[in-house]
Every structure is written in C-alpha cells, then in structure tokens.
Write an enzyme that holds these catalytic residues in place. Sequence first.
Site, PDB file in Angstrom:
ATOM      1  N   GLU A 115      24.684  -6.552 -12.495  1.00 45.44           N
ATOM      2  CA  GLU A 115      25.441  -6.507 -13.748  1.00 45.44           C
ATOM      3  C   GLU A 115      26.298  -5.246 -13.783  1.00 45.44           C
ATOM      4  O   GLU A 115      26.835  -4.880 -14.826  1.00 45.44           O
ATOM      5  CB  GLU A 115      24.507  -6.557 -14.950  1.00 45.44           C
ATOM      6  CG  GLU A 115      23.468  -5.453 -15.005  1.00 45.44           C
ATOM      7  CD  GLU A 115      22.794  -5.354 -16.355  1.00 45.44           C
ATOM      8  OE1 GLU A 115      23.475  -5.013 -17.325  1.00 45.44           O
ATOM      9  OE2 GLU A 115      21.584  -5.644 -16.428  1.00 45.44           O
TER      10      GLU A 115
ATOM     11  N   CYS B 266      19.968  -8.448 -16.433  1.00 45.00           N
ATOM     12  CA  CYS B 266      18.952  -8.179 -15.405  1.00 45.00           C
ATOM     13  C   CYS B 266      18.481  -9.433 -14.674  1.00 45.00           C
ATOM     14  O   CYS B 266      17.552  -9.373 -13.858  1.00 45.00           O
ATOM     15  CB  CYS B 266      17.758  -7.471 -16.034  1.00 45.00           C
ATOM     16  SG  CYS B 266      18.223  -5.985 -16.927  1.00 45.00           S
TER      17      CYS B 266
ATOM     18  N   HIS C 285       9.870  -8.439 -15.483  1.00 44.47           N
ATOM     19  CA  HIS C 285      11.032  -7.549 -15.577  1.00 44.47           C
ATOM     20  C   HIS C 285      10.598  -6.366 -16.444  1.00 44.47           C
ATOM     21  O   HIS C 285       9.976  -6.563 -17.493  1.00 44.47           O
ATOM     22  CB  HIS C 285      12.219  -8.285 -16.210  1.00 44.47           C
ATOM     23  CG  HIS C 285      13.293  -7.344 -16.640  1.00 44.47           C
ATOM     24  ND1 HIS C 285      13.895  -6.477 -15.765  1.00 44.47           N
ATOM     25  CD2 HIS C 285      13.850  -7.095 -17.862  1.00 44.47           C
ATOM     26  CE1 HIS C 285      14.787  -5.754 -16.415  1.00 44.47           C
ATOM     27  NE2 HIS C 285      14.775  -6.104 -17.686  1.00 44.47           N
TER      28      HIS C 285
ATOM     29  N   ASN D  25      14.229   1.526 -15.202  1.00 48.67           N
ATOM     30  CA  ASN D  25      14.734   0.155 -15.197  1.00 48.67           C
ATOM     31  C   ASN D  25      15.901   0.067 -14.212  1.00 48.67           C
ATOM     32  O   ASN D  25      16.951   0.660 -14.428  1.00 48.67           O
ATOM     33  CB  ASN D  25      15.198  -0.241 -16.600  1.00 48.67           C
ATOM     34  CG  ASN D  25      15.602  -1.710 -16.683  1.00 48.67           C
ATOM     35  OD1 ASN D  25      15.528  -2.434 -15.681  1.00 48.67           O
ATOM     36  ND2 ASN D  25      16.011  -2.145 -17.857  1.00 48.67           N
TER      37      ASN D  25
HETATM   38  N1  ACO Z   1       3.771   9.996 -28.350  1.00 47.57           N
HETATM   39  C1  ACO Z   1       3.431   8.724 -28.059  1.00 47.57           C
HETATM   40  N2  ACO Z   1       4.164   7.640 -28.449  1.00 47.57           N
HETATM   41  C2  ACO Z   1       5.289   7.877 -29.167  1.00 47.57           C
HETATM   42  C3  ACO Z   1       5.691   9.180 -29.516  1.00 47.57           C
HETATM   43  C4  ACO Z   1       4.875  10.264 -29.075  1.00 47.57           C
HETATM   44  N3  ACO Z   1       5.197  11.524 -29.348  1.00 47.57           N
HETATM   45  N4  ACO Z   1       6.836   9.075 -30.207  1.00 47.57           N
HETATM   46  C5  ACO Z   1       7.149   7.757 -30.306  1.00 47.57           C
HETATM   47  N5  ACO Z   1       6.203   7.049 -29.670  1.00 47.57           N
HETATM   48  C6  ACO Z   1       6.160   5.597 -29.487  1.00 47.57           C
HETATM   49  C7  ACO Z   1       6.541   4.814 -30.723  1.00 47.57           C
HETATM   50  O1  ACO Z   1       5.443   4.679 -31.600  1.00 47.57           O
HETATM   51  C8  ACO Z   1       6.974   3.509 -30.084  1.00 47.57           C
HETATM   52  O2  ACO Z   1       5.830   2.772 -29.732  1.00 47.57           O
HETATM   53  P1  ACO Z   1       5.656   1.245 -30.219  1.00 47.57           P
HETATM   54  O3  ACO Z   1       6.887   0.526 -29.768  1.00 47.57           O
HETATM   55  O4  ACO Z   1       4.443   0.803 -29.506  1.00 47.57           O
HETATM   56  O5  ACO Z   1       5.526   1.306 -31.683  1.00 47.57           O
HETATM   57  C9  ACO Z   1       7.630   3.934 -28.771  1.00 47.57           C
HETATM   58  O6  ACO Z   1       7.174   5.264 -28.541  1.00 47.57           O
HETATM   59  C10 ACO Z   1       9.132   3.952 -28.812  1.00 47.57           C
HETATM   60  O7  ACO Z   1       9.508   4.690 -29.915  1.00 47.57           O
HETATM   61  P2  ACO Z   1      10.673   4.181 -30.868  1.00 47.57           P
HETATM   62  O8  ACO Z   1      10.911   5.172 -31.941  1.00 47.57           O
HETATM   63  O9  ACO Z   1      10.425   2.759 -31.265  1.00 47.57           O
HETATM   64  O10 ACO Z   1      11.871   4.250 -29.789  1.00 47.57           O
HETATM   65  P3  ACO Z   1      13.397   4.190 -30.021  1.00 47.57           P
HETATM   66  O11 ACO Z   1      13.784   3.378 -31.180  1.00 47.57           O
HETATM   67  O12 ACO Z   1      13.882   5.582 -30.020  1.00 47.57           O
HETATM   68  O13 ACO Z   1      13.897   3.414 -28.687  1.00 47.57           O
HETATM   69  C11 ACO Z   1      14.004   1.452 -27.306  1.00 47.57           C
HETATM   70  C12 ACO Z   1      13.115   2.535 -27.910  1.00 47.57           C
HETATM   71  C13 ACO Z   1      14.449   0.481 -28.416  1.00 47.57           C
HETATM   72  C14 ACO Z   1      13.237   0.694 -26.251  1.00 47.57           C
HETATM   73  C15 ACO Z   1      15.263   2.120 -26.669  1.00 47.57           C
HETATM   74  O14 ACO Z   1      14.834   2.959 -25.627  1.00 47.57           O
HETATM   75  C16 ACO Z   1      16.262   1.118 -26.127  1.00 47.57           C
HETATM   76  O15 ACO Z   1      17.115   0.612 -26.867  1.00 47.57           O
HETATM   77  N6  ACO Z   1      16.232   0.821 -24.788  1.00 47.57           N
HETATM   78  C17 ACO Z   1      17.157  -0.105 -24.131  1.00 47.57           C
HETATM   79  C18 ACO Z   1      16.879  -1.551 -24.500  1.00 47.57           C
HETATM   80  C19 ACO Z   1      15.725  -2.162 -23.747  1.00 47.57           C
HETATM   81  O16 ACO Z   1      15.225  -1.624 -22.781  1.00 47.57           O
HETATM   82  N7  ACO Z   1      15.324  -3.370 -24.201  1.00 47.57           N
HETATM   83  C20 ACO Z   1      14.269  -4.139 -23.555  1.00 47.57           C
HETATM   84  C21 ACO Z   1      14.646  -5.553 -23.130  1.00 47.57           C
HETATM   85  S1  ACO Z   1      16.322  -5.755 -22.644  1.00 47.57           S
HETATM   86  C22 ACO Z   1      16.612  -4.925 -21.155  1.00 47.57           C
HETATM   87  O17 ACO Z   1      15.951  -5.137 -20.186  1.00 47.57           O
HETATM   88  C23 ACO Z   1      17.668  -3.930 -21.108  1.00 47.57           C
END
Ligand code: ACO
Length: 470
Positions: free
Chosen positions: A93, A127, A257, A336
């Site tokens: 991609e 992906c 994945h 990833n």
């Molecule tokens: N210690 C331990 N855990 C923590 C801490 C900490 N200090 N701080 C946060 N966390 C946990 C949260 O509780 C959360 O856990 P949960 O999901 O089990 O509740 C996790 O860490 C992530 O924290 P969030 O605040 O939800 O993360 P954020 O919103 O900042 O971003 C996300 C996470 C959405 C995955 C972001 O990284 C993203 O957009 N990534 C790209 C998209 C992606 O990978 N999508 C997946 C499928 S599509 C693809 O393959 C691209």
Amino acid sequence: MSSMVNGSHDWPQNVGIINMEIYFPSAFVEQSELESYDGVSAGKYTIGLGQTRMGFCSDNEDVNSLSLTAVSRLVKKSGISYGDVGRLEVGTETIVDKSKSVKSVLMKLFEDSGNSDVEGVDNTNACYGGTAALFNCVSWIESSYWDGRYAIAVCADIAVYAKGSARPTGGAGAVAMLIGKDAALILDRGLRATHVQHVYDFYKPDMSSEYPLVDGPLSIQCYLAALDKCYQLFCQKALKKKNMSCDLSTFDAVLFHTPFCKLVQKSMARLALNDFVKTSKDERLAKFPGMDKFLEVELEKSYFDKEVEKAFMTFSKDLFEAKTKPSLNVATNVGNMYTPSLYGGLVSYLCSISPEELAGKRVGLFSYGSGLVSSFFSLRISSDIAPMSPLSMLKRSLNDVQSRLESRTKIPPADFEAIMQLRESVHHKSPYVPVAKPDDLFPGTWFLGSVDEKHRRHYDLAKPIQNGHA
Ligand code: ACO
C-alpha cells in the site's frame, strides 16, 4: 522441478509456502524512550499497545528497495534461479508511482536470466495486499495456466503516521514467499472466508503525503467486526465443505494481522467470545465456566464493552500464550509492517519452536486491510522433517532472524523524528540524492541511490553479504 507435460499435468498437491524471507530495517526506536519523548504516560505504547521497538527507514529506502532485498534474498537462499519463477505478485500500500508497478521494478533482478515470462502485478488494499498476492500465486499453481514453475509473493510497506497517537503503531519491512507444490506450509484447499466492505477507517487520499488519514477507534471496530464475520463464515464453510466442526481447539496456532500487539490479544479474546456465542446455551456454562453473566451478550454491541473484553481476555489468556504470543516477536520489535505484518507473524511462529514441534500443526490466519478487505484461512505444516525436507529448509532459511533483530541500531527519538521530517520534506522530490548512508543498512540490502529529474528511481546494493549472513 516441473511436472508439466504437453500442457496437461496432474493437479498439484500440497500447494503452499515452500520458503520465506523477511527483511526489516537496521534502525529502530525504543518505544519506552518514545513515550517519554512524546510526553505520554509511561507504559502507554509498551503496555497499552504492546509495542517494544519500532523499525523505520531513512530516505534511502522505499517500497521498491525493500521488495528487491526480500526477493533477491529469497531466491538466493532457496537455491533456485530467476528462470524457475513463472509468477511474481506484489502486495503493498506504499505507492511510489501511480502507474508503474513495484513488480515491474523487481524484473531488474530477472534480467540476467533472460526470463521475462513472469505473470502477476501489484495488489493494493491497505494491509491486505500480501494475502491477495499469496492467494493469486496459489490459484495460478492450481490452474490450467500453471507451467510447472514456482511463484513468488512479496509484500512490503513503510508504515509511517503523522506525529500523534498513531505514530507509535508504525513500522516497515518486507516478506517474500516462495510458492509451489509439496510445500512446507500447505494451504487448506477449498476452505477460506472473506469479508469485504466499503468503509473509510484508514485511507491515503493525499498523494503528496506518505501518511494515511486514520480514524483509530473506527479502524479497531472494523478490524474486530471483520474478524467476527470471517471466523464465523470460515467455521460455517468448514462444516459444510469439510464436515469439520471448528472452534479455537481446531488450531494449534492462530495468527493475526498485527497493527499493534494488544489488539491481537483482544482478537484472541474475540474468537473465544465467538465460540461462546455459537455454543448452545445448555453447553455454554460447562465449556465456559464463570462466564454465565454474559449469556445474553451480542457480538455487534460488544466491540468496546470493557467488561466483556476483560472477561474474555482473562478466559483466553492461556490460549493466547500458547497459540498466538509466539507469533508476535517481529510485530512487537519492528511494529506494523502493513502488508507483511501477518507473514512476519508466521515467520515469528516458525522461529519459535523446533521442526519436530511444528510438524503437522494447523495454523489459522486472519488478514485485514482497512477500507476494508479481510480473510480467515488456514494452513497445515508438513510432517516431513527430514534434513532436506521443505520444512527443514524453511527453518534453516529463517535461522538468522533473531540475530538480525538483535543486531539493529537503536536511534534516539529526536533523531527518529528528524528522519520522519526528512522523509516528509523529500517525499516525491526530483531530482534527489538520499542523504542517508548505505553503510548503515544491513549488508546485502538494496537501497535508493538517486531519483533523476524525470522521477526515475535508481537502486544499488549495499556492501555484499559475507559468509551467507546479512
Ligand atoms: N500504561 C498502560 N496502558 C496505557 C497507558 C499506560 N500508561 N496509557 C494508556 N494505556 C492504554 C489505554 O488504556 C488503551 O488501552 P485499551 O485500548 O485496552 O483501553 C491503550 O493504552 C491505547 O490508549 P488510547 O488512549 O486508547 O490510545 P490512542 O487513542 O492514543 O491511540 C490507536 C491508539 C487508536 C490504536 C492509535 O495508535 C491509532 O490510531 N493507530 C493506527 C490505527 C490502527 O492501528 N488501527 C488498527 C486496525 S487498522 C490497521 O491495521 C492500520
């Protein structure tokens, strides 16, 4: 090697993956250091996302160079010649040219052999492209067009996100797979399930940027919903086509994945929830002790239900440790890789145990590409562990993965960010000579030498591999 006789041949048996090669960048950033550099709470990336290190490329690597490296190493390690390959499919991609395929660039490797009779082009849907490439290769070998030669599926991507919450879920790499009959990893014939849907969870509409537009929570919901659909359909088809009743006990390993490792642990819990939901109410309590309060749970309403998620993660913890965690070594240490992610999981799993333990195992695989396209399929590992068997050869081929992971160079977060800014500023620049030094790459790595004033890219080989090691 060829069983082809006058256009007719016996339908090839045991078609699948004969050999594999993985490439990941020689540079990484430590996720714990990134947490403090980004000013987020300690543990957010390492525990919350389950990521340890993130591999990344400087300005002298692109999707073409990653693919050149993976394919050339695969061919060399497999002891075959470029003339032995009749199909080459690419999954990616990472677009560097809207018209000219990565596949066409890879034909540079075939020039000396004189073989240009090589079918296949690029496959793109986030992906998922690597899985499309793999399926196309297998279909060709099982078709009337097969001429007895091998196929190669290569998947490669540079996964970079704009600064912000998605950035720690980046990564980069390539996996090349040699496909043929009498393979080490045999795809289960006639059995796979697919779910495709129009959704804007992650996409790349801005051609001037490497970065996607991503709706993180929506992408996670789409991923889990696609997993539900594919797994349910796979189980229905297994019963109908193979008279095989299917649940998590069907598989010795389940690979996913891996956008980030925590999502994969949740995915295993999700499959346990699926097994729970499809079990008759009478049997549920016996098979799922302690889960009685979830008898009325509905899959569609539970994607972000923390109580359900926590209960099924606890319930499936041992299953996750046994069937999935061994497949996450590359994902947690590189990140990833997009299209190669699932196949990096397969490499990790194969590296985690001996040929004796691998022999005869059944592996379930879930492939997901945003937008979205997803499949659940399965393969059986050959039981032949003789020293010259494909499985033994495959294991030997992957012998250097751990040492390569460990020999990478750690880059401080500030330098990582500067390199991301460099990539942004020179994206599609022409003419351009990359500033990164080829000496910093693993030996034997193809790299981008220059881009000329007509945007034509020129590639070179970094210092050669010595003693067969890179
Ligand atoms: N210690 C331990 N855990 C923590 C801490 C900490 N200090 N701080 C946060 N966390 C946990 C949260 O509780 C959360 O856990 P949960 O999901 O089990 O509740 C996790 O860490 C992530 O924290 P969030 O605040 O939800 O993360 P954020 O919103 O900042 O971003 C996300 C996470 C959405 C995955 C972001 O990284 C993203 O957009 N990534 C790209 C998209 C992606 O990978 N999508 C997946 C499928 S599509 C693809 O393959 C691209």
